[in-house]
Design a protein around this motif. Structure first.
Motif, PDB file in Angstrom:
ATOM      1  N   SER A 229      44.643  21.413  34.231  1.00  0.00           N
ATOM      2  CA  SER A 229      45.248  20.153  33.808  1.00  0.00           C
ATOM      3  C   SER A 229      46.419  20.401  32.853  1.00  0.00           C
ATOM      4  N   ASP A 230      46.226  21.308  31.910  1.00  0.00           N
ATOM      5  CA  ASP A 230      47.304  21.627  30.967  1.00  0.00           C
ATOM      6  C   ASP A 230      48.498  22.251  31.687  1.00  0.00           C
ATOM      7  N   TYR A 231      48.214  23.120  32.668  1.00  0.00           N
ATOM      8  CA  TYR A 231      49.300  23.775  33.408  1.00  0.00           C
ATOM      9  C   TYR A 231      50.116  22.748  34.185  1.00  0.00           C
ATOM     10  N   ILE A 232      49.428  21.800  34.805  1.00  0.00           N
ATOM     11  CA  ILE A 232      50.137  20.775  35.576  1.00  0.00           C
ATOM     12  C   ILE A 232      50.976  19.896  34.656  1.00  0.00           C
ATOM     13  N   GLN A 233      50.388  19.505  33.530  1.00  0.00           N
ATOM     14  CA  GLN A 233      51.106  18.623  32.609  1.00  0.00           C
ATOM     15  C   GLN A 233      52.294  19.328  31.958  1.00  0.00           C
TER      16      GLN A 233
ATOM     17  N   LYS B 100      54.876  19.500  35.945  1.00  0.00           N
ATOM     18  CA  LYS B 100      55.616  18.248  35.775  1.00  0.00           C
ATOM     19  C   LYS B 100      56.984  18.483  35.143  1.00  0.00           C
ATOM     20  N   THR B 101      57.045  19.419  34.218  1.00  0.00           N
ATOM     21  CA  THR B 101      58.335  19.746  33.607  1.00  0.00           C
ATOM     22  C   THR B 101      59.292  20.333  34.632  1.00  0.00           C
ATOM     23  N   LYS B 102      58.781  21.235  35.458  1.00  0.00           N
ATOM     24  CA  LYS B 102      59.618  21.839  36.496  1.00  0.00           C
ATOM     25  C   LYS B 102      60.049  20.792  37.517  1.00  0.00           C
ATOM     26  N   LYS B 103      59.140  19.865  37.843  1.00  0.00           N
ATOM     27  CA  LYS B 103      59.495  18.794  38.780  1.00  0.00           C
ATOM     28  C   LYS B 103      60.636  17.953  38.218  1.00  0.00           C
ATOM     29  N   GLY B 104      60.570  17.626  36.914  1.00  0.00           N
ATOM     30  CA  GLY B 104      61.641  16.860  36.291  1.00  0.00           C
ATOM     31  C   GLY B 104      62.965  17.604  36.316  1.00  0.00           C
TER      32      GLY B 104
ATOM     33  N   ASP C  49      58.796  13.251  44.854  1.00  0.00           N
ATOM     34  CA  ASP C  49      57.969  12.089  44.505  1.00  0.00           C
ATOM     35  C   ASP C  49      56.497  12.366  44.792  1.00  0.00           C
ATOM     36  N   GLN C  50      56.247  13.008  45.936  1.00  0.00           N
ATOM     37  CA  GLN C  50      54.864  13.321  46.291  1.00  0.00           C
ATOM     38  C   GLN C  50      54.273  14.344  45.331  1.00  0.00           C
ATOM     39  N   LEU C  51      55.124  15.267  44.852  1.00  0.00           N
ATOM     40  CA  LEU C  51      54.657  16.256  43.882  1.00  0.00           C
ATOM     41  C   LEU C  51      54.165  15.568  42.616  1.00  0.00           C
ATOM     42  N   GLU C  52      54.912  14.567  42.157  1.00  0.00           N
ATOM     43  CA  GLU C  52      54.488  13.840  40.953  1.00  0.00           C
ATOM     44  C   GLU C  52      53.182  13.089  41.202  1.00  0.00           C
ATOM     45  N   LYS C  53      53.072  12.466  42.377  1.00  0.00           N
ATOM     46  CA  LYS C  53      51.832  11.756  42.705  1.00  0.00           C
ATOM     47  C   LYS C  53      50.653  12.724  42.785  1.00  0.00           C
TER      48      LYS C  53
END
Length: 384
Positions: free
Chosen positions: A356-360, A364-368, A222-226
């Protein structure tokens, strides 16, 4: 990785790592963690292993009393846990080589759980211990867990109940620790040679640790997404601010240019008017040509007309005021030139956009995917 402050590890790691006894065994902090090789580390090596604990160096003298024990145990989820064994605490004239109260309090704030073991045979109710526990309860009350350790050595059931009542009474005297829902399981390390009828709830400790590990995984995801959202919004805000700064810089540069140009052009035209006035129209036509000479003659003529219009006794004052005005224009040009904001370079903007592109796209994909993988281990397959 969850960090726990406690003083019992053998049951969880299934290995003898620290001494256990009635006497005060330690004066320093010992980090107990899992590794590929059984090893003992000194203070400097310990901080290299745990760089996020470097603020402990602020407590003068603590460095020399910092160690780490690396165990090869693979029991339970030991590889996901780091235990911190704190110094033994006593009252009286005992002098510690560092501010032990502040150091333990700081570590307690960093840990995911703080285990408080009341030893019926030792100094469980010493004032120093209770002061630290009360201090931690102000900021980390939800992390505190209380246990009656070595419960098998407390005597009969009546003796054990008397000990627990004494502990509860002492805790209730302190407003910070007098809370509802108080629980204090009895735990001890079983000894086959000395069987005991005392209920051993040491498995509750292990369950608490594993539950906290699972919660830590969820909190981390959750913190990773935040954090991802925060980084992306920060980058977006910074790029937007940069665009505003670029527009602002264009405006101040224009003001600076106009003031500077006027500050140079007006006195130059004023001086040139007197020089041109010494030439006749025919001489100017021969020097510059008919067109440019007429234009110059018109501008200088206006200046000379204004000059002739000023009374002779006021011409000196006019020159002073005119010079001050031109100086003011040059000063404003310099002022506006220094009012520009620092902007990002093309490389910096490109780098931030790539982040920004790398995070998006990646993080975020890896987090999901990690969240889905974690939930698949917990929920039924029909839920997916």
């Amino acid at each position: 990785m969850p960090h726990f402050i406690c003083r019992q590890r053998k049951r969880y790691a299934e290995e003898h790592i620290q001494k256990a006894g009635v006497a005060i065994e330690t004066q320093g902090f010992t980090f107990v963690t899992s590794g590929r090789k059984r090893e003992s580390l000194t203070g400097n090596a310990t901080l290299h292993l745990y760089p996020h604990f470097r603020p402990i160096l602020e407590f003068k003298g603590a460095m020399d009393y910092l160690t780490a024990e690396i165990s090869t145990s693979k029991q339970k989820k030991f590889s996901l846990v780091t235990f911190v064994d704190t110094p033994g605490l006593v009252d009286g004239d005992m002098v510690y080589p560092f501010d032990v109260n502040a150091a333990i309090t700081w570590l307690g704030e960093q840990a995911d759980l703080v285990f408080v073991f009341f030893d019926p045979m030792g100094q469980a109710l010493c004032k120093r211990t209770l002061n630290i526990v009360e201090k931690l309860s102000e900021t980390s009350g939800d992390k505190l867990r209380f246990y009656l350790s070595k419960a098998d050595e407390a005597g009969k059931d009546t003796d054990r109940q008397r000990v627990m009542m004494q502990i509860v009474q002492e805790l209730c005297r302190r407003p910070g620790l007098n809370k509802c829902g108080f629980d204090m399981p009895t735990i001890y390390i079983p000894n086959p040679q000395k069987p005991s009828r005392c209920v051993n709830q040491i498995d509750v400790v292990c369950e608490t640790i594993e539950k906290t590990i699972n919660q830590a995984v969820q909190k981390t995801l959750d913190q990773l997404e935040k954090d991802c959202d925060l980084i992306c919004s920060t980058i977006s805000s910074r790029l937007e601010q940069d665009r505003a700064d670029v527009t602002h810089n264009k405006s101040v540069r224009l003001h600076s240019f106009l003031c500077g140009a006027l500050g140079i052009f007006l006195p130059a035209l004023f001086i040139l008017s007197f020089i041109v006035n010494t030439f006749s129209q025919e001489q100017l036509d021969e020097l510059l040509g008919e067109g440019p000479s007429r234009t110059l003659f018109v501008f200088t003529g206006i200046i000379m007309y204004i000059w002739d219009w000023i009374p002779e006794d006021g011409q000196v004052l006019f020159v002073i005021v005119f010079g001050a005005f031109c100086y003011l224009l040059l000063f404003l040009a310099k002022y506006f030139a220094g009012r520009g904001n620092k902007t990002l370079t093309k490389k910096e903007k490109r780098t931030m956009a790539e982040y920004s592109d790398y995070i998006q796209d990646i993080v975020k994909t890896k987090k999901g995917n990690l969240y889905d993988w974690y939930l698949q281990q917990c929920a039924a397959e029909s839920d997916f």
